[in-house]
Design an enzyme around this catalytic site. Sequence first.
Site, PDB file in Angstrom:
ATOM      1  N   PHE A 138       0.819  -1.221   0.000  1.00  0.00           N
ATOM      2  CA  PHE A 138       0.000   0.000   0.000  1.00  0.00           C
ATOM      3  C   PHE A 138       0.847   1.261   0.000  1.00  0.00           C
ATOM      4  CE2 PHE A 138       0.784  -0.098   4.560  1.00  0.00           C
ATOM      5  CZ  PHE A 138       0.786   1.241   4.907  1.00  0.00           C
ATOM      6  N   LYS A 139       2.108   1.154   0.413  1.00  0.00           N
ATOM      7  CA  LYS A 139       2.937   2.351   0.523  1.00  0.00           C
ATOM      8  C   LYS A 139       3.161   3.024  -0.828  1.00  0.00           C
ATOM      9  CE  LYS A 139       4.918   1.237   4.946  1.00  0.00           C
ATOM     10  NZ  LYS A 139       4.378  -0.118   5.245  1.00  0.00           N
ATOM     11  N   ASP A 140       2.968   2.278  -1.913  1.00  0.00           N
ATOM     12  CA  ASP A 140       3.081   2.887  -3.244  1.00  0.00           C
ATOM     13  C   ASP A 140       2.058   4.018  -3.440  1.00  0.00           C
ATOM     14  OD1 ASP A 140       5.198   1.310  -4.288  1.00  0.00           O
ATOM     15  OD2 ASP A 140       3.799  -0.320  -4.734  1.00  0.00           O
TER      16      ASP A 140
END
Length: 461
Positions: free
Chosen positions: A111-113
């Site tokens: 999810f950090k993208d």
Amino acid sequence: MKYISTRGNAPVLSFEEAMLSGLARDGGLYVPQNIPQMSANDIAALAGQPYEEIAFRVMKPFVGDCFSDSELMDAITTAYASFGHAARAPLVQLGPNHHLLELFHGPTLAFKDFAMQLIGQLFQKALARRGEQVTIVGATSGDTGSAAIEAFRGLDAANVFILFPNGRVSEVQRRQMTTPVEANVHAIAMEGTFDTCQAMLKDMFNDFEFRDGVKLAGVNSINWARVLAQVVYYFSAATSLGAPHRKISFTVPTGNFGDIFAGYIAKRMGLPIDRLVIATNRNDILHRAINTGRYDTDQVFPTITPSMDIEVSSNFERALFDAYDRDGAAVAQLMGEMKQGGFGISQGALQALRAHFDSGRSSDEQTSATIQSFFAATGEVLCPHSAVGVKVAEEHLGSSPMVTLATAHPAKFPDAVEAAMGLRPALPRWLADLFDRDERVTEMPNDLQLMKSLVRERIAL
Ligand SMILES: *Cc1c(COP(=O)(O)O)cnc(C)c1O
């Protein structure tokens, strides 16, 4: 829109300044001076819109006039163009009232993208306009580092140094950090745990001579711009399931408290969120804090969910700031006590926290059993972090639809998934040669002076 520090003793900044500096100079974290509101009509109008459009409408009031409408839209469009799914953050149903929000279709499969790809674009625009160069230093338990490197590789305006705990990240995570060939990328394997890396990062930021000398910038989850980018998918998911006409609950696999804090911001903006459930692994300081009112550190136990192996959740300070009625001095005092091992949360603040947050935890055994049972029941392959969320969510199902955030792709943690369900999840085709690429990494002891010299040396090249 102005940004203030949670410790009440740092300059008030614009969105762009807060984004470029990361941590405040008093050691606190930047938060918006007030939370922009979205009406029920504004929220209803988001239903069915492309993700990029929702992102623009949710983020614009926080960005103010730092970026023009077209600059912001351009950054958003470029950021999400590399995602492998047209919906960007698609929903999958797990049970009658339980949904999974797949946040792993970005280039590094976590999810950090969502935040990092956007921040890369915004940094590039802001720095190009200023004619400046920065040194980005990040600490990672695995996924932040790969996402940051992927977002900044090859940009002239930034050198990026990523500190990760040696031997405590998965092989896929490590290789995503050590295989990029661009000269502005520096992967550092540190002796110690994620908390050691995070403490080193804070020490570097608190050394003002060094900080100013190398133009240090932070992209860790303490960076407000990252939290903001994560607010968007709470809106996209909730409106897909009927908000604002009904309330939605979310369960979030939590480490540094950035992702779930974004959900809290969405709620404060007016999104009808019922419960926000904190899901932890064995490193359960947040679960204990919500239950007992004591925020006491413990050693970090390695688990099959390394991205959540954290005992000091930096972003929790932001929630405390609100729970203490935005009293910066009170927060500074608590953070001082933290250095002695922990603190008690006041009765009023604890009540304020419990009004929004529930919590639960999952042992490695329970997490593995969840991977196995949900594969059998639904055919969904969960990564272990997502499985922590699903396990805890199942204990909190109620009348509102529950959405569990799937924070990583199962192929990012293939050993844990294979051990749980007997099948090895495959990497997407475009990452298939990851294990054949050459690695480039610098091993470092936990020594501030040596780290500072290394950074100075590398950026002088
Ligand atoms: C970073 C991460 C988490 C924890 O998110 P926080 O914002 O730090 O709470 C959970 N799962 C995965 C896969 C992650 O990469």
